[in-house]
Design a protein around this motif. Sequence first.
Motif, PDB file in Angstrom:
ATOM      1  N   TYR A 166       0.846  -1.175   0.051  1.00  0.00           N
ATOM      2  CA  TYR A 166       0.027   0.041   0.174  1.00  0.00           C
ATOM      3  C   TYR A 166       1.005   1.192   0.071  1.00  0.00           C
ATOM      4  CZ  TYR A 166      -3.858  -3.079   1.474  1.00  0.00           C
ATOM      5  OH  TYR A 166      -4.718  -3.931   1.525  1.00  0.00           O
ATOM      6  N   GLN A 167       0.370   2.328  -0.653  1.00  0.00           N
ATOM      7  CA  GLN A 167       1.201   3.806  -0.628  1.00  0.00           C
ATOM      8  C   GLN A 167       0.287   4.706   0.295  1.00  0.00           C
ATOM      9  OE1 GLN A 167       0.816   6.067  -4.099  1.00  0.00           O
ATOM     10  NE2 GLN A 167       3.003   6.335  -4.477  1.00  0.00           N
ATOM     11  N   GLN A 168       0.858   5.340   1.077  1.00  0.00           N
ATOM     12  CA  GLN A 168      -0.136   6.510   1.724  1.00  0.00           C
ATOM     13  C   GLN A 168       0.520   7.661   1.469  1.00  0.00           C
ATOM     14  OE1 GLN A 168      -0.316   6.093   6.095  1.00  0.00           O
ATOM     15  NE2 GLN A 168      -2.376   6.981   6.092  1.00  0.00           N
ATOM     16  N   SER A 169      -0.211   8.593   0.887  1.00  0.00           N
ATOM     17  CA  SER A 169       0.264  10.021   0.818  1.00  0.00           C
ATOM     18  C   SER A 169      -0.632  10.872   1.208  1.00  0.00           C
ATOM     19  CB  SER A 169       0.740  10.330  -0.641  1.00  0.00           C
ATOM     20  OG  SER A 169      -0.383  10.010  -1.617  1.00  0.00           O
ATOM     21  N   LEU A 170      -0.374  12.276   1.353  1.00  0.00           N
ATOM     22  CA  LEU A 170      -1.240  13.172   2.056  1.00  0.00           C
ATOM     23  C   LEU A 170      -2.262  13.384   0.950  1.00  0.00           C
ATOM     24  CD1 LEU A 170       1.282  15.770   3.826  1.00  0.00           C
ATOM     25  CD2 LEU A 170      -0.619  14.120   4.832  1.00  0.00           C
ATOM     26  N   ASP A 171      -2.086  13.540  -0.264  1.00  0.00           N
ATOM     27  CA  ASP A 171      -3.061  13.879  -1.459  1.00  0.00           C
ATOM     28  C   ASP A 171      -3.876  12.639  -1.834  1.00  0.00           C
ATOM     29  OD1 ASP A 171      -0.901  14.364  -4.409  1.00  0.00           O
ATOM     30  OD2 ASP A 171      -0.865  12.731  -2.583  1.00  0.00           O
ATOM     31  N   GLN A 172      -3.259  11.451  -1.645  1.00  0.00           N
ATOM     32  CA  GLN A 172      -4.024  10.028  -2.226  1.00  0.00           C
ATOM     33  C   GLN A 172      -4.600   9.300  -1.285  1.00  0.00           C
ATOM     34  OE1 GLN A 172      -4.591   9.369  -5.500  1.00  0.00           O
ATOM     35  NE2 GLN A 172      -3.485  11.307  -6.301  1.00  0.00           N
ATOM     36  N   GLY A 173      -4.210   9.641   0.188  1.00  0.00           N
ATOM     37  CA  GLY A 173      -4.548   8.712   1.104  1.00  0.00           C
ATOM     38  C   GLY A 173      -4.011   7.480   0.990  1.00  0.00           C
ATOM     39  N   LEU A 174      -4.661   6.261   1.554  1.00  0.00           N
ATOM     40  CA  LEU A 174      -3.819   4.997   1.547  1.00  0.00           C
ATOM     41  C   LEU A 174      -4.450   4.158   0.409  1.00  0.00           C
ATOM     42  CD1 LEU A 174      -2.207   3.160   3.528  1.00  0.00           C
ATOM     43  CD2 LEU A 174      -4.235   2.493   4.717  1.00  0.00           C
ATOM     44  N   GLN A 175      -3.686   3.847  -0.307  1.00  0.00           N
ATOM     45  CA  GLN A 175      -3.957   3.187  -1.659  1.00  0.00           C
ATOM     46  C   GLN A 175      -3.387   1.794  -1.832  1.00  0.00           C
ATOM     47  OE1 GLN A 175      -5.128   5.691  -5.387  1.00  0.00           O
ATOM     48  NE2 GLN A 175      -3.118   6.544  -4.837  1.00  0.00           N
ATOM     49  N   PHE A 176      -4.095   0.928  -2.076  1.00  0.00           N
ATOM     50  CA  PHE A 176      -3.715  -0.479  -2.494  1.00  0.00           C
ATOM     51  C   PHE A 176      -2.869  -0.707  -3.762  1.00  0.00           C
ATOM     52  CE2 PHE A 176      -3.342  -4.894  -3.120  1.00  0.00           C
ATOM     53  CZ  PHE A 176      -3.924  -5.282  -4.280  1.00  0.00           C
ATOM     54  N   LEU A 177      -1.626  -1.168  -3.815  1.00  0.00           N
ATOM     55  CA  LEU A 177      -0.871  -1.281  -4.943  1.00  0.00           C
ATOM     56  C   LEU A 177      -1.005  -2.588  -5.688  1.00  0.00           C
ATOM     57  CD1 LEU A 177       2.371   0.775  -3.884  1.00  0.00           C
ATOM     58  CD2 LEU A 177       0.619   1.560  -5.200  1.00  0.00           C
ATOM     59  N   ILE A 178      -0.617  -3.719  -4.838  1.00  0.00           N
ATOM     60  CA  ILE A 178      -0.376  -5.141  -5.775  1.00  0.00           C
ATOM     61  C   ILE A 178      -0.437  -5.834  -4.193  1.00  0.00           C
ATOM     62  CG2 ILE A 178       2.038  -4.912  -5.496  1.00  0.00           C
ATOM     63  CD1 ILE A 178       1.739  -6.122  -8.782  1.00  0.00           C
ATOM     64  N   GLN A 179      -1.021  -7.370  -4.844  1.00  0.00           N
ATOM     65  CA  GLN A 179      -1.012  -8.311  -3.962  1.00  0.00           C
ATOM     66  C   GLN A 179      -0.257  -9.462  -4.542  1.00  0.00           C
ATOM     67  OE1 GLN A 179      -4.911 -10.379  -3.334  1.00  0.00           O
ATOM     68  NE2 GLN A 179      -3.807 -11.690  -1.783  1.00  0.00           N
ATOM     69  N   SER A 215       6.989  10.444  -3.186  1.00  0.00           N
ATOM     70  CA  SER A 215       7.302  10.416  -1.946  1.00  0.00           C
ATOM     71  C   SER A 215       5.883  10.274  -1.084  1.00  0.00           C
ATOM     72  CB  SER A 215       7.486  12.185  -1.599  1.00  0.00           C
ATOM     73  OG  SER A 215       8.727  12.401  -2.241  1.00  0.00           O
ATOM     74  N   ALA A 216       6.173   9.100  -0.321  1.00  0.00           N
ATOM     75  CA  ALA A 216       5.173   8.800   0.533  1.00  0.00           C
ATOM     76  C   ALA A 216       5.684   7.749   1.559  1.00  0.00           C
ATOM     77  CB  ALA A 216       4.084   7.910  -0.394  1.00  0.00           C
ATOM     78  N   LEU A 217       4.507   7.066   2.427  1.00  0.00           N
ATOM     79  CA  LEU A 217       4.699   6.136   3.137  1.00  0.00           C
ATOM     80  C   LEU A 217       4.357   4.566   2.425  1.00  0.00           C
ATOM     81  CD1 LEU A 217       3.678   6.744   6.802  1.00  0.00           C
ATOM     82  CD2 LEU A 217       5.596   5.539   6.147  1.00  0.00           C
ATOM     83  N   TYR A 218       5.207   3.707   2.527  1.00  0.00           N
ATOM     84  CA  TYR A 218       4.899   2.455   1.813  1.00  0.00           C
ATOM     85  C   TYR A 218       4.720   1.291   2.815  1.00  0.00           C
ATOM     86  CZ  TYR A 218       5.766   5.022  -2.478  1.00  0.00           C
ATOM     87  OH  TYR A 218       5.733   5.950  -3.736  1.00  0.00           O
ATOM     88  N   PHE A 219       3.600   0.887   2.668  1.00  0.00           N
ATOM     89  CA  PHE A 219       3.290  -0.366   3.884  1.00  0.00           C
ATOM     90  C   PHE A 219       3.195  -1.410   3.168  1.00  0.00           C
ATOM     91  CE2 PHE A 219       2.672   2.178   7.628  1.00  0.00           C
ATOM     92  CZ  PHE A 219       2.116   3.151   7.224  1.00  0.00           C
TER      93      PHE A 219
END
Lengths: 113, 111
Positions: A35-48, A86-90
């Motif tokens: 998941y990617q979390q950024s200020l403008d996009q919020g928490l988004q699923f990327l891939i499983q 630039s983001a938090l990647y979970f």
Amino acid sequence: DSGVTQTPKHLITATGQRVTLRCSPRSGDLSVYWYQQSLDQGLQFLIQYYNGEERAKGNILERFSAQQFPDLHSELNLSSLELGDSALYFCASSADRGDQPQHFGDGTRLSIL
Amino acid sequence: SQQGEEDPQALSIQEGENATMNCSYKTSINNLQWYRQNSGRGLVHLILIRSNEREKHSGRLRVTLDTSKKSSSLLITASRAADTASYFCAPSSGSARQLTFGSGTQLTVLP
């Protein structure tokens, strides 16, 4: 402690560069999610990934790719980096059986200068 | 999966008070999960409620689910400063396991 380990915790790099983020899932979990979390996009699923195979794809850019290895750890590769990456990647993992929750790591904070 | 919409966006209460936050979703679900995120940290799973359940408890947490209204609520009783965090709901439907998150409710518990 969720049991999910992500490295590195912080990463600072420049535009155009390539980085690799690593995730070790909880013992026994076959599924890994990014998941990617950024200020403008919020928490988004990327891939499983499930047991080494890609299972689902979300809002993942073509510049990004991932894989899951036989030991079940996973890597997320980000290339041709842009400021907006630039983001938090979970990373999260789950047993992928029935109604099993996902367990999240503490993330990698990526800063692009 | 589908995205849940949390409400309110922000909530500020005094320590010891109860906090209630709501989640609405659009289509039928198999289950709904609530997660907490402390600032800059990963999400922590709080509770999962299945579509055939109406209420579930875990410690100071109480979750309700109303499938006819397509909504869920999370109640935190006797709140503590340590409950300060963002709270997200994640409704799950179909076979998809990935979670889709809304903007969350930012809860601030004042000492």
